[in-house]
Write a protein that holds these residues in place. Sequence first.
Motif, PDB file in Angstrom:
ATOM      1  N   LEU A  62       0.715  -1.240  -0.128  1.00 60.75           N
ATOM      2  CA  LEU A  62      -0.140   0.082   0.153  1.00 60.75           C
ATOM      3  C   LEU A  62       0.891   1.224   0.102  1.00 60.75           C
ATOM      4  O   LEU A  62       1.825   1.419   0.864  1.00 60.75           O
ATOM      5  CB  LEU A  62      -0.792   0.079   1.327  1.00 60.75           C
ATOM      6  N   GLN A  63       0.829   2.249  -0.910  1.00 59.77           N
ATOM      7  CA  GLN A  63       1.393   3.346  -1.051  1.00 59.77           C
ATOM      8  C   GLN A  63       0.718   4.445   0.010  1.00 59.77           C
ATOM      9  O   GLN A  63      -0.512   5.092  -0.260  1.00 59.77           O
ATOM     10  CB  GLN A  63       1.505   4.033  -2.433  1.00 59.77           C
ATOM     11  N   ARG A  64       1.659   5.036   0.829  1.00 58.34           N
ATOM     12  CA  ARG A  64       1.253   6.112   1.741  1.00 58.34           C
ATOM     13  C   ARG A  64       2.159   7.085   1.769  1.00 58.34           C
ATOM     14  O   ARG A  64       3.266   6.951   1.462  1.00 58.34           O
ATOM     15  CB  ARG A  64       0.991   5.517   3.201  1.00 58.34           C
ATOM     16  N   ALA A  65       1.615   8.326   2.181  1.00 59.30           N
ATOM     17  CA  ALA A  65       2.745   9.402   2.061  1.00 59.30           C
ATOM     18  C   ALA A  65       2.678  10.035   3.529  1.00 59.30           C
ATOM     19  O   ALA A  65       1.627  10.281   4.259  1.00 59.30           O
ATOM     20  CB  ALA A  65       2.221  10.394   0.899  1.00 59.30           C
ATOM     21  N   PHE A  66       3.740  10.981   3.699  1.00 61.15           N
ATOM     22  CA  PHE A  66       3.826  11.858   4.983  1.00 61.15           C
ATOM     23  C   PHE A  66       3.056  12.969   4.510  1.00 61.15           C
ATOM     24  O   PHE A  66       3.504  13.554   3.710  1.00 61.15           O
ATOM     25  CB  PHE A  66       5.243  11.844   5.412  1.00 61.15           C
ATOM     26  N   ARG A  75      16.303  17.591  12.046  1.00 61.68           N
ATOM     27  CA  ARG A  75      17.598  16.722  12.526  1.00 61.68           C
ATOM     28  C   ARG A  75      17.411  16.358  13.625  1.00 61.68           C
ATOM     29  O   ARG A  75      18.225  15.246  13.941  1.00 61.68           O
ATOM     30  CB  ARG A  75      18.646  18.073  12.493  1.00 61.68           C
ATOM     31  N   GLN A  76      16.497  16.672  14.338  1.00 61.50           N
ATOM     32  CA  GLN A  76      15.962  15.914  15.663  1.00 61.50           C
ATOM     33  C   GLN A  76      14.905  15.255  15.853  1.00 61.50           C
ATOM     34  O   GLN A  76      14.333  15.064  16.967  1.00 61.50           O
ATOM     35  CB  GLN A  76      16.169  17.020  16.805  1.00 61.50           C
ATOM     36  N   THR A  77      14.369  14.902  14.474  1.00 65.98           N
ATOM     37  CA  THR A  77      12.913  14.390  14.629  1.00 65.98           C
ATOM     38  C   THR A  77      13.060  12.872  15.154  1.00 65.98           C
ATOM     39  O   THR A  77      13.875  12.182  15.122  1.00 65.98           O
ATOM     40  CB  THR A  77      12.606  14.201  13.064  1.00 65.98           C
ATOM     41  N   ILE A  78      12.030  12.837  16.013  1.00 62.16           N
ATOM     42  CA  ILE A  78      11.684  11.486  16.517  1.00 62.16           C
ATOM     43  C   ILE A  78      10.683  10.769  15.814  1.00 62.16           C
ATOM     44  O   ILE A  78       9.351  11.114  16.102  1.00 62.16           O
ATOM     45  CB  ILE A  78      11.290  11.715  17.990  1.00 62.16           C
ATOM     46  N   ARG A  79      10.926   9.684  14.930  1.00 63.36           N
ATOM     47  CA  ARG A  79       9.725   9.036  14.180  1.00 63.36           C
ATOM     48  C   ARG A  79       9.310   7.857  15.233  1.00 63.36           C
ATOM     49  O   ARG A  79       9.902   6.942  15.627  1.00 63.36           O
ATOM     50  CB  ARG A  79      10.327   8.517  12.931  1.00 63.36           C
ATOM     51  N   VAL A  80       7.834   7.892  15.361  1.00 64.12           N
ATOM     52  CA  VAL A  80       7.165   7.018  16.399  1.00 64.12           C
ATOM     53  C   VAL A  80       6.301   6.190  15.537  1.00 64.12           C
ATOM     54  O   VAL A  80       5.489   6.593  14.980  1.00 64.12           O
ATOM     55  CB  VAL A  80       6.449   7.620  17.507  1.00 64.12           C
ATOM     56  N   MET A  81       6.173   4.833  15.799  1.00 63.75           N
ATOM     57  CA  MET A  81       5.199   4.071  14.939  1.00 63.75           C
ATOM     58  C   MET A  81       4.382   3.289  15.845  1.00 63.75           C
ATOM     59  O   MET A  81       4.718   2.750  16.962  1.00 63.75           O
ATOM     60  CB  MET A  81       5.894   2.733  14.108  1.00 63.75           C
ATOM     61  N   LEU A 287      -2.369  16.292  27.044  1.00 65.07           N
ATOM     62  CA  LEU A 287      -2.348  15.496  25.791  1.00 65.07           C
ATOM     63  C   LEU A 287      -2.976  15.874  24.799  1.00 65.07           C
ATOM     64  O   LEU A 287      -4.139  16.187  24.797  1.00 65.07           O
ATOM     65  CB  LEU A 287      -2.628  13.714  26.331  1.00 65.07           C
ATOM     66  N   ASP A 288      -2.529  15.671  23.621  1.00 66.38           N
ATOM     67  CA  ASP A 288      -3.114  16.035  22.388  1.00 66.38           C
ATOM     68  C   ASP A 288      -3.135  14.735  21.473  1.00 66.38           C
ATOM     69  O   ASP A 288      -2.219  13.843  21.544  1.00 66.38           O
ATOM     70  CB  ASP A 288      -3.078  17.210  21.660  1.00 66.38           C
ATOM     71  N   SER A 289      -4.147  14.436  20.419  1.00 66.11           N
ATOM     72  CA  SER A 289      -3.869  13.279  19.465  1.00 66.11           C
ATOM     73  C   SER A 289      -3.247  13.650  18.217  1.00 66.11           C
ATOM     74  O   SER A 289      -3.490  14.685  17.441  1.00 66.11           O
ATOM     75  CB  SER A 289      -5.212  12.938  19.194  1.00 66.11           C
ATOM     76  N   ALA A 290      -2.258  13.216  17.873  1.00 65.33           N
ATOM     77  CA  ALA A 290      -1.198  13.795  16.665  1.00 65.33           C
ATOM     78  C   ALA A 290      -2.122  13.535  15.429  1.00 65.33           C
ATOM     79  O   ALA A 290      -1.861  14.317  14.511  1.00 65.33           O
ATOM     80  CB  ALA A 290      -0.041  12.731  16.616  1.00 65.33           C
ATOM     81  N   TYR A 291      -2.977  12.431  15.400  1.00 64.53           N
ATOM     82  CA  TYR A 291      -3.609  12.275  14.052  1.00 64.53           C
ATOM     83  C   TYR A 291      -4.619  13.236  13.603  1.00 64.53           C
ATOM     84  O   TYR A 291      -5.266  13.303  12.339  1.00 64.53           O
ATOM     85  CB  TYR A 291      -4.037  10.655  13.900  1.00 64.53           C
ATOM     86  N   LYS A 292      -5.310  14.069  14.734  1.00 63.06           N
ATOM     87  CA  LYS A 292      -6.163  15.055  14.361  1.00 63.06           C
ATOM     88  C   LYS A 292      -5.435  16.156  13.512  1.00 63.06           C
ATOM     89  O   LYS A 292      -6.164  16.975  12.852  1.00 63.06           O
ATOM     90  CB  LYS A 292      -6.529  15.849  15.614  1.00 63.06           C
ATOM     91  N   ARG A 293      -4.072  16.262  13.230  1.00 65.84           N
ATOM     92  CA  ARG A 293      -3.424  17.125  12.614  1.00 65.84           C
ATOM     93  C   ARG A 293      -3.609  17.002  11.068  1.00 65.84           C
ATOM     94  O   ARG A 293      -3.379  17.626  10.330  1.00 65.84           O
ATOM     95  CB  ARG A 293      -1.913  17.087  12.862  1.00 65.84           C
ATOM     96  N   LEU A 294      -4.220  15.639  10.926  1.00 64.60           N
ATOM     97  CA  LEU A 294      -4.491  15.649   9.261  1.00 64.60           C
ATOM     98  C   LEU A 294      -5.762  16.127   9.001  1.00 64.60           C
ATOM     99  O   LEU A 294      -6.036  16.558   7.699  1.00 64.60           O
ATOM    100  CB  LEU A 294      -4.782  13.950   9.134  1.00 64.60           C
ATOM    101  N   VAL A 334       2.753  13.424   9.701  1.00 68.57           N
ATOM    102  CA  VAL A 334       2.043  11.938  10.005  1.00 68.57           C
ATOM    103  C   VAL A 334       1.987  11.369   8.914  1.00 68.57           C
ATOM    104  O   VAL A 334       1.708  11.908   7.726  1.00 68.57           O
ATOM    105  CB  VAL A 334       0.620  12.519  10.869  1.00 68.57           C
ATOM    106  N   LEU A 335       1.873  10.000   8.978  1.00 69.29           N
ATOM    107  CA  LEU A 335       1.896   9.212   7.778  1.00 69.29           C
ATOM    108  C   LEU A 335      -0.146   9.129   7.403  1.00 69.29           C
ATOM    109  O   LEU A 335      -0.711   8.703   8.133  1.00 69.29           O
ATOM    110  CB  LEU A 335       2.100   7.835   7.929  1.00 69.29           C
ATOM    111  N   ASP A 336      -0.239   9.565   6.316  1.00 70.13           N
ATOM    112  CA  ASP A 336      -1.584   9.362   5.676  1.00 70.13           C
ATOM    113  C   ASP A 336      -2.192   7.854   5.595  1.00 70.13           C
ATOM    114  O   ASP A 336      -1.336   6.915   5.517  1.00 70.13           O
ATOM    115  CB  ASP A 336      -1.786  10.129   4.450  1.00 70.13           C
TER     116      ASP A 336
END
Length: 374
Positions: A62-66, A75-81, A287-294, A334-336
Amino acid sequence: MGSSTSSLHSALVKTISRPPLPHPCDSTYSPGNDLDLDQDPADPLELLQECREVLRNRPAQLQRAFVQTGHGDARQTIRVMQWNVLAQALGEGMDSFVQCPMDALNWAERKYLILQEILTYRPDIICLQEVDHYFDMFQPILASLGYQSSFCPKPWSPCLDVENNNGPDGCALFFNPKRFQSLNTTHLRLSAMMLKTNQVAIIAALRCQATGRAFCVTVTHLKAQSGWEVLRSAQGSDLLRNLRSVVHRIKTKEKADTDIPLIVCGDFNAEPSEDVYRNFATSSLGLDSAYKRLSTDGKTEPPYTTWKIRPSGESCHTLDYVWYSHRAFDVNAVLDFPTAEQIGPNRLPSYNYPSDHLSLVCDFSFKDPTLVSK
């Protein structure tokens, strides 16, 4: 799959052919503490290519984009899955995905689909639920990629009711020790109404090597199914209480001037309309939900994070979340999610996607400390 001497193939053969490892049902097992930090990690690009070679007869990934959502320091990004990977025993034995052919779920290939998903996005921190092949796949392979890990099995895992199971499923947390120093790890068996339940969580206190700043990351998996909303709410409240206790303890130990920030990942098995969601959204932890940013308004969750077809019908819900301390972190990307057309009419899991839940991947960066203190 190409050369039989490839590093991924060799590692998997070794783990599968050796005697079974123990599957402790307590909440204190953390084999990642034995990781040799000086070992040469495997090449992730090479392993990704090997996965694709194994899967060459399956439909394309499946092709997904950020989607860029902020302008933090890349340079200091923390990627979380965050990902419910679907326990193998449940997928084959209990979950009844009526539109998914059984051969699409065979472990011999599905494990490569899971690895492909992880290797494609190369997260610094990985939070997984329904892990029932921790000892013979996830831990050894991800250790070869340089990750340190911790595993907390469910005390009464439903996987154990499936014939020829691989032990209990549970939550697993992985992080890159070259980027983060481990300060403390807490394993929880969540309580509800003063009673211990079957759901668990891991809280890992880490120090970012690049910034020197401490933070906590958490993985959890709350009670599933409709009718258990009150129990989920109680489990969420118990987790919030424990998070307050842990961050207070780390703050005192670190002699920090500001609160220790949090990233909380999980399959909450709860739509945004449930109390457990509202409790996290209004918590004193900020706390806030990161995926609301979409969403266009910044207030709406995605329409789905899981999409499956069972005998009772089609099930399309938003159940998975990445919560974060909004005063301390920026969400850079965020990954779409794939569209309904990309997923296909038979939904998930499928020949080209290994789980009924889609992975959530977020890029965070620390805000300026002077802004945090304000």
